[in-house]
Design a protein around this motif. Structure first.
Motif, PDB file in Angstrom:
ATOM      1  N   ASP A 420       0.786  -1.244   0.020  1.00  0.00           N
ATOM      2  CA  ASP A 420      -0.054  -0.066  -0.105  1.00  0.00           C
ATOM      3  C   ASP A 420       0.895   1.249  -0.185  1.00  0.00           C
ATOM      4  N   PRO A 421       1.242   1.668  -1.101  1.00  0.00           N
ATOM      5  CA  PRO A 421       2.253   2.760  -1.321  1.00  0.00           C
ATOM      6  C   PRO A 421       1.777   4.069  -0.570  1.00  0.00           C
ATOM      7  N   THR A 422       0.548   4.233  -0.658  1.00  0.00           N
ATOM      8  CA  THR A 422      -0.050   5.647  -0.249  1.00  0.00           C
ATOM      9  C   THR A 422      -0.062   5.533   1.476  1.00  0.00           C
ATOM     10  N   LEU A 423      -0.493   4.581   1.870  1.00  0.00           N
ATOM     11  CA  LEU A 423      -0.288   4.222   3.302  1.00  0.00           C
ATOM     12  C   LEU A 423       1.024   4.261   4.079  1.00  0.00           C
ATOM     13  N   ALA A 424       1.924   3.536   3.184  1.00  0.00           N
ATOM     14  CA  ALA A 424       3.200   3.672   3.578  1.00  0.00           C
ATOM     15  C   ALA A 424       3.924   4.829   3.504  1.00  0.00           C
ATOM     16  N   MET A 425       3.542   5.635   2.450  1.00  0.00           N
ATOM     17  CA  MET A 425       4.012   7.138   2.278  1.00  0.00           C
ATOM     18  C   MET A 425       3.603   8.162   3.355  1.00  0.00           C
ATOM     19  N   GLU A 426       2.370   7.947   3.969  1.00  0.00           N
ATOM     20  CA  GLU A 426       1.785   8.648   4.853  1.00  0.00           C
ATOM     21  C   GLU A 426       2.376   8.315   6.146  1.00  0.00           C
ATOM     22  N   ILE A 427       2.742   6.916   6.402  1.00  0.00           N
ATOM     23  CA  ILE A 427       3.194   6.736   7.835  1.00  0.00           C
ATOM     24  C   ILE A 427       4.625   7.235   7.685  1.00  0.00           C
ATOM     25  N   LEU A 428       5.316   7.137   6.714  1.00  0.00           N
ATOM     26  CA  LEU A 428       6.741   7.639   6.550  1.00  0.00           C
ATOM     27  C   LEU A 428       6.723   9.041   6.812  1.00  0.00           C
ATOM     28  N   ASN A 429       5.719   9.865   5.903  1.00  0.00           N
ATOM     29  CA  ASN A 429       5.964  11.258   6.306  1.00  0.00           C
ATOM     30  C   ASN A 429       5.501  11.480   7.680  1.00  0.00           C
ATOM     31  N   ARG A 430       4.646  10.978   8.463  1.00  0.00           N
ATOM     32  CA  ARG A 430       4.310  11.141   9.745  1.00  0.00           C
ATOM     33  C   ARG A 430       5.603  11.150  10.701  1.00  0.00           C
ATOM     34  N   LEU A 431       6.122   9.714  10.159  1.00  0.00           N
ATOM     35  CA  LEU A 431       7.479   9.753  11.122  1.00  0.00           C
ATOM     36  C   LEU A 431       8.641  10.742  11.123  1.00  0.00           C
ATOM     37  N   THR A 432       8.771  10.834   9.833  1.00  0.00           N
ATOM     38  CA  THR A 432       9.853  11.752   9.608  1.00  0.00           C
ATOM     39  C   THR A 432       9.731  13.306   9.836  1.00  0.00           C
ATOM     40  N   SER A 433       8.166  13.646   9.744  1.00  0.00           N
ATOM     41  CA  SER A 433       7.997  15.098  10.279  1.00  0.00           C
ATOM     42  C   SER A 433       8.308  15.205  11.821  1.00  0.00           C
ATOM     43  N   ARG A 434       8.848  14.209  12.675  1.00  0.00           N
ATOM     44  CA  ARG A 434       9.032  14.127  13.839  1.00  0.00           C
ATOM     45  C   ARG A 434      10.563  14.068  14.245  1.00  0.00           C
ATOM     46  N   GLY A 435      11.170  13.870  12.929  1.00  0.00           N
ATOM     47  CA  GLY A 435      12.408  14.003  13.009  1.00  0.00           C
ATOM     48  C   GLY A 435      13.423  12.774  12.929  1.00  0.00           C
ATOM     49  N   ILE A 436      12.334  11.576  12.930  1.00  0.00           N
ATOM     50  CA  ILE A 436      12.924  10.123  12.824  1.00  0.00           C
ATOM     51  C   ILE A 436      13.361   9.994  11.434  1.00  0.00           C
ATOM     52  N   LYS A 437      14.503   9.175  11.143  1.00  0.00           N
ATOM     53  CA  LYS A 437      15.225   8.978   9.990  1.00  0.00           C
ATOM     54  C   LYS A 437      14.730   7.601   9.411  1.00  0.00           C
ATOM     55  N   ILE A 438      14.734   7.431   7.992  1.00  0.00           N
ATOM     56  CA  ILE A 438      14.349   6.217   7.577  1.00  0.00           C
ATOM     57  C   ILE A 438      15.556   5.682   6.436  1.00  0.00           C
ATOM     58  N   SER A 439      15.776   4.435   6.717  1.00  0.00           N
ATOM     59  CA  SER A 439      16.838   3.636   5.939  1.00  0.00           C
ATOM     60  C   SER A 439      16.079   2.525   5.181  1.00  0.00           C
ATOM     61  N   ILE A 440      16.501   2.569   3.934  1.00  0.00           N
ATOM     62  CA  ILE A 440      16.044   1.623   3.021  1.00  0.00           C
ATOM     63  C   ILE A 440      17.164   0.203   3.166  1.00  0.00           C
ATOM     64  N   ASP A 441      16.794  -0.894   3.629  1.00  0.00           N
ATOM     65  CA  ASP A 441      17.571  -1.895   4.048  1.00  0.00           C
ATOM     66  C   ASP A 441      17.823  -2.760   2.922  1.00  0.00           C
ATOM     67  N   ASP A 442      18.843  -3.595   2.891  1.00  0.00           N
ATOM     68  CA  ASP A 442      19.041  -4.527   1.815  1.00  0.00           C
ATOM     69  C   ASP A 442      18.442  -4.001   0.465  1.00  0.00           C
ATOM     70  N   PHE A 443      19.033  -2.685   0.267  1.00  0.00           N
ATOM     71  CA  PHE A 443      19.090  -1.981  -1.113  1.00  0.00           C
ATOM     72  C   PHE A 443      19.320  -3.023  -2.221  1.00  0.00           C
ATOM     73  N   GLY A 444      18.635  -3.058  -3.401  1.00  0.00           N
ATOM     74  CA  GLY A 444      18.988  -3.707  -4.563  1.00  0.00           C
ATOM     75  C   GLY A 444      18.487  -4.980  -4.718  1.00  0.00           C
ATOM     76  N   THR A 445      17.800  -5.663  -3.667  1.00  0.00           N
ATOM     77  CA  THR A 445      17.151  -6.767  -3.592  1.00  0.00           C
ATOM     78  C   THR A 445      15.855  -6.793  -4.261  1.00  0.00           C
ATOM     79  N   GLY A 446      15.154  -5.648  -4.083  1.00  0.00           N
ATOM     80  CA  GLY A 446      13.654  -5.443  -4.531  1.00  0.00           C
ATOM     81  C   GLY A 446      13.679  -5.215  -5.970  1.00  0.00           C
ATOM     82  N   TYR A 447      12.476  -4.854  -6.305  1.00  0.00           N
ATOM     83  CA  TYR A 447      12.313  -4.539  -7.789  1.00  0.00           C
ATOM     84  C   TYR A 447      12.186  -3.193  -8.092  1.00  0.00           C
ATOM     85  N   SER A 448      11.698  -2.278  -7.006  1.00  0.00           N
ATOM     86  CA  SER A 448      11.223  -1.125  -7.516  1.00  0.00           C
ATOM     87  C   SER A 448      12.306   0.036  -6.999  1.00  0.00           C
ATOM     88  N   SER A 449      13.535  -0.633  -6.556  1.00  0.00           N
ATOM     89  CA  SER A 449      14.237   0.286  -6.032  1.00  0.00           C
ATOM     90  C   SER A 449      14.444   1.879  -6.655  1.00  0.00           C
TER      91      SER A 449
END
Ligand code: C2E
Ligand code: MG
Ligand code: MG
Length: 547
Positions: A420-449
């Protein structure tokens, strides 16, 4: 047909006897009316009722002649119409009986079909599959062939169904069926077992490799995204394989073993697994473990280990990644890969994520107070990421633990965005607006990098250890690593290499401009106590270049 005409005759007889009774009544009434009319006529004509008078009236009174005919007319008419009515009623009953029989046959057929087929895809279900496997075993024995049974499960089908709704879930199933039908032969059986689970019975297998080739073809069909309601869904499937007669002599055993192989594929994150007796040994223990994990979380049997992330330039510890382990009372120390996939399947992942978040943040707060100022990276499962309570829960925890939000890094995988890209994006935005950082783990193994990277509010990418491991000896891996580092830098992201195991890799990564390193070359994941001791020792040695 004989039976039909007998029924018809019987019905006509019954109807005739009933209707003839009324014809007789009619004739009797007509006869009584005739006698009365004759007596009255004789009385009015001759002033008395005598035999001669009656005879004379009968001879001379024309009206009486008509009345004389009435009992016969009534009797004939009654008999005639009763026969016609009886015949019509009889055929009507036969027609209705035949219709009823047709309906019953159709209903019986439908009931038998429903009992053996799946309602959404109309494929054979578990019951019919077992029957087909048994039959196929009999002919495989005669023809001295092997049989292959594949059980395929769509990754996270339940979540897709819950998130996009049952209609979309059903559409996905139908599309999966179309793709699978393109791969299997007409003589093979494709069945739907449950949720996102399908079985494929392959007949006429001459050797094991035939089955594996089909599995590879099936996996290939899953590389193209599914289009559901205008959404491109990246869906993967895992497959368990059991071969007759090598892995079982009857249908039940073959199905059960293909299932075990499927579970093994899921737990080891492999695309497919062939059954081996080793899997059987682990199985009882795995089954009871599902029940034990909840208790394990409640009893604090989980432990967090911490692996340092090293700054490439200063070679100092920039942060740590919290990695969970389970100290099982009987089975001992268990790696996350042995229980996280299971927690994801059983829904326990939420409880586990809360436990990890609380403990990792609690430990980070302690270190922060002890003047160890470093970031804490916490892994979040893609399934936990579909939870709308998650941002509030994490934000709530941040106010409980006294640690700056910008030291908290949540590691998610590319898979977290797919459902659910829209929900995921909403969750990420709420977290980052509080200063939390997001990292993409295992990068390169998915399809949509690449597509997602520029949209997401992420600050870090971690190059998957599968590229790092061989980058010194494998030029392709080195090219991929270089591209990820360049891409990350162009998007102003911090680039981390995980799984760094030797000095040569460090040198190469430095050349390519990687920002941070993590791996056994610097330190294996350590318990909080060991990690603290190590940091104190390093401080005592006062080594500027700590690693
Ligand atoms: P990950 O997040 O990619 O973590 C890195 C994994 O690589 C860790 O495995 C780590 O021990 C291992 N590793 C680090 N350096 C090296 C190296 O030099 N060589 C090799 N061969 N391996 C190295 P670990 O701890 O077994 O964790 C495996 C995976 O389990 C993690 O991969 C992560 O996806 C998941 N995991 C761990 N803890 C948690 C957690 O608390 N929550 C969730 N949802 N997943 C977790
Ligand atoms: Mg990680
Ligand atoms: Mg990783």
């Amino acid at each position: 047909m004989d039976k039909l005409s007998q029924t018809l005759k019987h019905n006509v007889k019954i109807m005739k006897s009933r209707v003839t009774k009324y014809a007789v009544y009619g004739a009797v009434i007509a006869f009584v009316a005739l006698i009365l009319a004759t007596l009255l006529s004789s009385y009015f004509q001759f002033g008395e009722i005598t035999l001669e008078g009656i005879m004379e009236s009968q001879k001379t009174n024309v009206t009486l002649w008509f009345l004389d005919a009435m009992p016969f007319i009534f009797a004939f008419w009654g008999q005639y119409t009763s026969s016609i009515m009886a015949y019509e009623a009889g055929t009507m009953i036969i027609d209705q009986t035949a219709d009823l029989r047709d309906v019953t046959v159709a209903l019986e057929y439908k009931a038998a079909h429903d009992a053996t087929h799946d309602a959404v895809t109309d494929l054979p279900n578990r019951v019919l599959l077992l029957d087909r496997v048994e039959q196929a075993i009999q002919s495989a024995v005669l023809q001295k062939n092997l049989l292959g049974l594949l059980i395929l499960d769509i990754d996270n089908f339940k979540e897709i169904n819950d998130t996009l709704g049952q209609y979309s879930g059903d559409r996905l199933l139908k599309q999966v069926v179309s793709r699978l039908t393109g791969v299997v032969k007409k003589s093979d059986t494709l069945a739907r077992l449950d949720g996102g689970e399908f079985a494929i019975l392959i007949q006429g297998v001459v050797e094991r490799d035939n089955a594996i080739n089909i599995v590879k073809k099936i996996q290939k069909t899953f590389t193209t995204p599914f289009l559901i309601e205008g959404l491109r869904l990246e869906v993967q499937a895992r497959i368990g394989i059991a071969i007759f007669p090598e892995h079982g002599k009857n249908g039940d055993t073959i199905i059960q073993r293909a299932n075990l192989a499927l579970y093994a594929a899921k737990e080891t994150s492999k695309k497919y697994t062939i059954y081996s007796s080793q899997l059987d040994k682990n199985n009882p223990h795995r089954l009871t473990m599902m029940g034990e994990l909840r208790q394990g979380i409640e009893n604090n049997e989980l432990i967090l280990y911490y692996q340092p992330k090293i700054n490439m330039l200063t070679r100092s510890v920039k942060g740590v990644e919290a990695l969970v382990r389970w100290q099982h009372p009987e089975h001992g120390f268990m790696a996350p890969e042995e229980f996280i996939p299971m927690a994801e399947r059983t829904g326990l992942i939420k409880l586990l994520s809360i436990w990890v978040l609380n403990n990792a943040l609690g430990q980070a707060e302690k270190w922060y107070r002890q003047n160890l100022k470093m970031s804490i990276s916490i892994n979040l499962s893609p399934t936990a990421f579909l939870d709308t309570d998650l941002p509030d829960m994490i934000i709530g925890m941040l106010s409980r633990y006294d640690i700056p939000a910008n030291l908290v890094i949540l590691e998610i995988t590319e898979g977290s965005m797919i459902k659910d890209p829209t929900l995921a994006m909403e969750i990420l935005n709420r977290l980052t607006s509080r200063g939390i950082k997001i990292s993409i783990d295992d990068f390169g193994t998915g399809y949509s990098s690449f597509a997602y990277l520029k949209e997401l509010p992420v600050s870090e990418v971690k190059i998957d250890k599968s590229f790092i491991r061989d980058m010194v000896i494998n030029d392709n891996d080195a090219v991929i690593v270089k591209s990820i580092i360049d891409l990350g830098h162009n998007l102003s992201l911090n680039v981390v290499a995980e799984g760094v195991q030797d000095k040569e890799t460090v040198v190469k990564l430095k050349e390519l401009g990687c920002d941070e390193l993590q791996g056994n070359f610097f330190s294996k994941p350590l318990s909080s106590g060991d990690f603290y001791k190590l940091r104190l020792e390093k401080k005592k040695q006062n080594t500027a270049k700590k690693y």
